[in-house]
Scaffold this active site. Structure first.
Site, short mmCIF file in Angstrom:
data_model
loop_
_atom_site.label_atom_id
_atom_site.label_comp_id
_atom_site.label_asym_id
_atom_site.label_seq_id
_atom_site.Cartn_x
_atom_site.Cartn_y
_atom_site.Cartn_z
CE LYS A 158 -55.40 -15.86 -3.07
NZ LYS A 158 -56.35 -15.80 -1.94
CG ASP B 2 -58.04 -13.78 -4.23
OD1 ASP B 2 -57.53 -13.19 -3.26
OD2 ASP B 2 -58.39 -14.97 -4.22
CD GLU C 98 -58.33 -19.03 -3.31
OE1 GLU C 98 -59.12 -19.33 -2.39
OE2 GLU C 98 -57.99 -17.85 -3.53
NE ARG D 286 -55.65 -21.12 3.64
CZ ARG D 286 -56.37 -20.86 4.72
NH1 ARG D 286 -56.36 -21.69 5.74
NH2 ARG D 286 -57.12 -19.77 4.79
CE LYS E 196 -63.99 -15.79 -2.35
NZ LYS E 196 -63.79 -15.79 -0.90
CG ASP F 100 -63.48 -19.17 -0.70
OD1 ASP F 100 -62.73 -18.68 -1.58
OD2 ASP F 100 -64.29 -18.49 -0.04
CG ASP G 50 -61.14 -17.05 -4.35
OD1 ASP G 50 -61.64 -18.17 -4.64
OD2 ASP G 50 -60.80 -16.71 -3.20
N1 BES Z 1 -59.39 -14.43 -1.48
C1 BES Z 1 -59.99 -14.79 -0.26
C2 BES Z 1 -59.67 -13.81 0.87
C3 BES Z 1 -60.19 -12.41 0.71
C4 BES Z 1 -61.35 -12.03 1.32
C5 BES Z 1 -59.47 -11.49 0.02
C6 BES Z 1 -61.80 -10.73 1.21
C7 BES Z 1 -59.91 -10.18 -0.11
C8 BES Z 1 -61.07 -9.79 0.49
C9 BES Z 1 -59.51 -16.17 0.18
O1 BES Z 1 -59.16 -17.05 -0.83
C10 BES Z 1 -60.63 -16.80 0.93
O2 BES Z 1 -61.64 -17.01 0.36
N2 BES Z 1 -60.40 -17.05 2.21
C11 BES Z 1 -61.39 -17.61 3.04
C12 BES Z 1 -60.72 -18.67 3.90
C13 BES Z 1 -61.67 -19.56 4.62
C14 BES Z 1 -62.42 -20.44 3.65
C15 BES Z 1 -60.89 -20.42 5.60
C16 BES Z 1 -61.94 -16.50 3.92
O3 BES Z 1 -61.20 -15.60 4.28
O4 BES Z 1 -63.13 -16.53 4.22
ZN ZN Z 2 -58.51 -16.15 -2.63
ZN ZN Z 3 -60.80 -18.16 -1.59
#
Ligand code: BES
Ligand code: ZN
Ligand code: ZN
Length: 498
Positions: free
Chosen positions: A264, A287, A348, A350, A276, A346, A269
């Site tokens: 990824k 990210d 994204e 996946r 966020k 967010d 992000d």
């Molecule tokens: N890049 C984030 C995940 C992340 C969080 C990486 C903290 C490193 C540190 C990912 O894209 C994300 O935002 N995931 C969300 C998913 C949710 C919206 C289902 C999350 O983990 O909150």
């Molecule tokens: Zn992300």
């Molecule tokens: Zn995200």
């Protein structure tokens, strides 16, 4: 500048700082014993007075030792020699390098002939201690215009003194290539997102062609043709074009199917329209940790001329809010032909991996695919920074990753996949949705990925907790760790290079 590591059989170093690594069983190596004699027993007396017994990581400094021209001798404890393995030796090397760095000296010698029955021989011991030091000495200071450490106070080289210098030098060649890969991964993660945009990342991947890696960059247009509507939906709000970089190392027999690593690479992000919160959003410059690991891994694999066919694929996008950005609720179609309701922009990573995984599987028919992604905050809740989350459809691959995780210190912990979790991403209006609800967030993300993988052995590593911001260790003091390069290089070396 990278630390230079040399190996020598020099039995009487004359100047500067000399570190003597000694085990906890009271037996010292030849050079340590000789220097003790030469100094009239000063070393053993100092050890006794300071209660230094060679316990792991204990150190004792003796300034201007008598009857020598050395500036300093440091006794460094290796602990129980029976307990040493490659990773522990790297940690010892890292600790010593940290100590030397603190002394503000330019170079030093480290004597590593540890006496006692250790499962690693003298050459391996020397090479791994050198490797630990090499991994530890890392700076990301190119954006500092002031207060850089003057060159003469910067640890630039070490000489590892060992009876097995020739064999150690040979063993170190591969370890040096791996360290280059680890530092490359750290650099990529540390880079701010205004510098490391998707096109800049693609250019850095392209530069691996200098090492003999074949690199192809797919443009947005080419990805559109392939039907990668899932990946492309993520970058729509960005001014920087998305791309897919495909790196290829053909080191194995032509007839051999490749192994594949997929990363990824969200260079930033923001969350997109599902924006966020502001606090700590800066760390989303990391990210792309999965893509950084894959790129560093390809550098390591090519650097040591691995006898395997290895593919690295990274999806490079920036997730920004904009009038052109994907909206929550939009439906997109992935290369697999499946439709996805993007309920949260967010989630994204996946979406990027769905197309990158499908492409890799269809195009290369690999022996296995391992993907890495800073995919979910939930994996931090579950495992902290101590383990990466492992999800897999294959027990053998899982066991190998688990076992090598223990051996390299890049540990993984397997979490379940099951149809009950898979149901949680069914959508009312499309084939699936990109979020699963409040609970089991890391698992539903993995289920989403699995819907884009067929029968090929596959493992997903959720590295949101390990790629960056993890606790400092003896071999890494930076915000970004370069996590995964050592683990996956070893996976290739031990199981796919015969
Ligand atoms: N890049 C984030 C995940 C992340 C969080 C990486 C903290 C490193 C540190 C990912 O894209 C994300 O935002 N995931 C969300 C998913 C949710 C919206 C289902 C999350 O983990 O909150
Ligand atoms: Zn992300
Ligand atoms: Zn995200």
């Amino acid at each position: 500048m990278a630390l230079k590591v040399k190996f020598s059989t020099d039995k009487s170093p004359k100047t500067g700082t000399l570190v003597l690594v000694v085990s906890a069983d009271g037996k010292w190596g030849t050079l340590a014993k000789e220097l003790d004699k030469q100094t009239g027993g000063q070393l053993s007396k100092a050890a006794k007075a300071a209660d230094f017994k060679g316990k792991r990581d204990a150190d004792l400094q003796i300034a201007v030792p008598e009857n020598t021209t050395l500036a300093r001798i440091v006794l460094f404890g290796a602990g129980d020699p029976d307990d040493l393995d490659s990773y522990k030796l790297e940690l010892i090397g890292g600790k010593i390098a940290g100590l030397l760095k603190g002394l503000k000296i330019n170079s030093a010698a480290i004597y590593t002939d540890i006496v006692g029955k250790s499962s690693v021989d003298a050459a391996q011991t020397a090479a791994f201690i050198g490797s630990g030091a090499r991994l530890r000495i890392y700076d990301f200071d190119q954006y500092k215009t002031k207060k850089k450490t003057p060159a003469k106070e910067k640890l630039a080289s070490i000489t590892v003194l060992t009876s097995a210098a020739t064999a150690a030098r040979k063993a170190y060649i591969d370890l040096e290539a791996i360290a280059v890969g680890v530092h490359m991964a750290r650099d990529l993660v540390n880079e701010p997102a205004n510098i490391l945009t998707p096109p800049e990342f693609a250019a850095r991947a392209k530069a691996l062609s200098e090492l003999g890696v074949k690199v192809q960059i797919l443009s947005e247009k080419q990805m559109e043709k392939l039907g990668m509507g899932s990946l492309l939906s993520v970058g729509k709000g960005s001014i920087h074009p998305s791309s897919l970089a495909i790196m290829r190392w053909d080191g194995g027999p032509k007839s051999q199917k490749p192994v594949a690593f997929v990363g990824k690479g969200v260079t930033f992000d923001t969350g997109g329209i599902s924006l966020k919160p502001g606090a700590n959003m800066w760390d989303m410059k990391g990210d792309m940790g999965g893509a950084a690991c894959v790129t560093g891994l390809m550098a390591a694999i090519a650097g040591r001329k691995a006898k395997a066919n290895v593919i690295g694929v990274i999806g490079l996008v920036e997730n920004m809010p904009d009038a052109k950005a994907t909206r929550p609720g939009d439906v997109v179609t992935s290369m697999s032909g499946q439709t996805i309701a993007v309920l949260n922009t967010d989630a994204e990573g996946r979406l990027v991996l769905a197309d990158a995984l499908w492409y890799t599987q269809q195009k290369f028919k690999p022996q296995f695919m391992v993907n890495l992604a800073t995919l979910t905050g939930a994996i931090l809740v579950a495992l902290g920074s101590e383990h990466a989350g492992l999800f897999s459809n294959n027990d053998e691959l899982s066991e190998r990753l688990h076992d090598l995780g223990q051996k390299t210190g890049e540990k993984v912990w397997r979490l379940p996949l099951a149809k009950e979790y898979d149901k949680m991403i069914d959508s009312d209006i499309a084939d699936m949705k990109n979020i699963g609800g409040r609970f089991a967030g890391s698992i539903t993300a993995a289920q989403f990925l699995q819907r884009h993988v067929n029968d090929v052995p596959w493992a997903h590593l959720d590295i949101a907790g390990t790629a960056m911001g993890s606790p400092k260790t003896a071999i890494n003091q930076s915000w970004s760790s370069g996590w995964g390069v050592r683990l996956l290089d070893r996976l290739v070396a031990e199981h796919y290079e015969k």
